[in-house]
Scaffold this motif. Structure first.
Motif, PDB file in Angstrom:
ATOM      1  N   PHE A   5      87.995  46.140  16.476  1.00 32.08           N
ATOM      2  CA  PHE A   5      86.654  46.724  16.572  1.00 32.08           C
ATOM      3  C   PHE A   5      86.157  47.095  15.185  1.00 32.08           C
ATOM      4  N   VAL A   6      84.857  46.978  14.990  1.00 36.35           N
ATOM      5  CA  VAL A   6      84.213  47.418  13.754  1.00 36.35           C
ATOM      6  C   VAL A   6      83.050  48.314  14.154  1.00 36.35           C
ATOM      7  N   VAL A   7      83.057  49.537  13.622  1.00 36.32           N
ATOM      8  CA  VAL A   7      81.976  50.482  13.933  1.00 36.32           C
ATOM      9  C   VAL A   7      81.794  51.429  12.752  1.00 36.32           C
TER      10      VAL A   7
ATOM     11  N   MET B  54      87.076  49.607  10.454  1.00 38.97           N
ATOM     12  CA  MET B  54      87.740  48.606  11.265  1.00 38.97           C
ATOM     13  C   MET B  54      88.897  49.256  12.018  1.00 38.97           C
ATOM     14  N   ILE B  55      88.962  48.989  13.321  1.00 36.93           N
ATOM     15  CA  ILE B  55      90.032  49.517  14.165  1.00 36.93           C
ATOM     16  C   ILE B  55      90.798  48.332  14.719  1.00 36.93           C
ATOM     17  N   GLN B  56      92.021  48.158  14.259  1.00 36.47           N
ATOM     18  CA  GLN B  56      92.857  47.044  14.685  1.00 36.47           C
ATOM     19  C   GLN B  56      93.698  47.492  15.880  1.00 36.47           C
ATOM     20  N   GLY B  57      93.515  46.827  17.030  1.00 38.16           N
ATOM     21  CA  GLY B  57      94.299  47.178  18.202  1.00 38.16           C
ATOM     22  C   GLY B  57      93.485  47.918  19.244  1.00 38.16           C
ATOM     23  N   ALA B  58      94.124  48.152  20.388  1.00 38.11           N
ATOM     24  CA  ALA B  58      93.451  48.747  21.546  1.00 38.11           C
ATOM     25  C   ALA B  58      93.544  50.275  21.519  1.00 38.11           C
TER      26      ALA B  58
END
Length: 250
Positions: free
Chosen positions: A206-208, A212-216
């Protein structure tokens, strides 16, 4: 005479190389002794390296922002939202399937947040086929319904893909005919290139708000959304008020 001169030159070269090697070894020993005596230097260097990498990643995200958030080819939920979340995903990825209900929940809970879906198939031909089905005009028309249907599959085969397409209210034959469009293949290739450029390591990512957030990691995603909203509202509050124009003379 010439042989004697060459021999002398060779000996000098070897002696100089030996001196340089001794200097290198001595220097390495001094550095090692210093680091052993001051291990906090290694920690400081590690922190600096993380900061340098974070700045580089932030720069890459900023340069790619338009392609991340505003590619007109992507499926977008809540298109009028002021904050944008981008998701790179694969329908065959266990973690993508696990986080999908939470993504749908976040979409419902945050009508002021745009959710951009980046089809990023990384698990072979079945993943490619599902991504292409979702990117057809028919697939995009069903949007979240098809996303939900595909993510509900524990395994993905041709037969199960058709089942998911039917469950979303679509005709599998029509969808499969549309999947052959070269523009869809190009879009997937563009997404893969973008993922490589910003160093997406896997799915889901996810990118917000420039993060960047890698993984669930749903908790981290929620926090990032909350922070991005706060920054967005603060920017609006800090914007200069619209000046009142004088009335036109009559």
């Amino acid at each position: 005479m010439l042989l004697r001169t060459l021999t002398a030159g060779l000996l000098c070269t070897l002696l100089l190389a030996g001196c340089e090697r001794q200097k290198d070894e001595a220097f390495e020993g001094q550095v090692r002794a210093y680091l052993l005596a001051h291990p906090e230097v290694l920690q400081e260097a590690a922190v600096k390296l993380r900061q340098k990498r974070a700045l580089a990643a932030a720069g890459a995200l900023k340069r790619a922002q338009a392609r991340l958030e505003r590619d007109p080819r992507d499926l977008v939920a809540n298109p009028d939202g002021g904050v944008t979340v981008v998701q790179f995903f694969d329908y065959r990825d266990t973690y993508c399937r696990a986080v999908a209900p939470e993504v749908l929940k976040l979409i419902a809970e945050n009508p002021d947040v745009r959710f951009v879906f980046k089809e990023h198939p990384v698990f072979g031909s079945a993943s490619d086929a599902a991504a292409k089905a979702a990117l057809t005009p028919q697939g995009k028309a069903k949007g979240l319904e098809l996303y939900r249907s595909l993510m509900s599959l524990k395994t993905l085969t041709d037969a199960r893909l058709d089942t998911a397409i039917r469950a979303a209210g679509l005709n599998p034959q029509e969808v499969r005919e549309a999947m052959g469009d070269r523009a869809i293949t190009q879009q997937i290739a563009d997404t893969r290139a973008l993922a490589a450029e910003i160093q997406v390591k896997g799915t889901p990512t996810f990118v917000v708000g420039g993060q960047m957030i890698q993984g669930a990691d749903v908790d981290q995603l929620r926090e990032a959304i909350k922070r991005a909203k706060s920054m967005s509202y603060q920017a609006l509050a800090d914007a200069p008020a619209m000046s009142t124009l004088p009335a036109a003379p009559r």
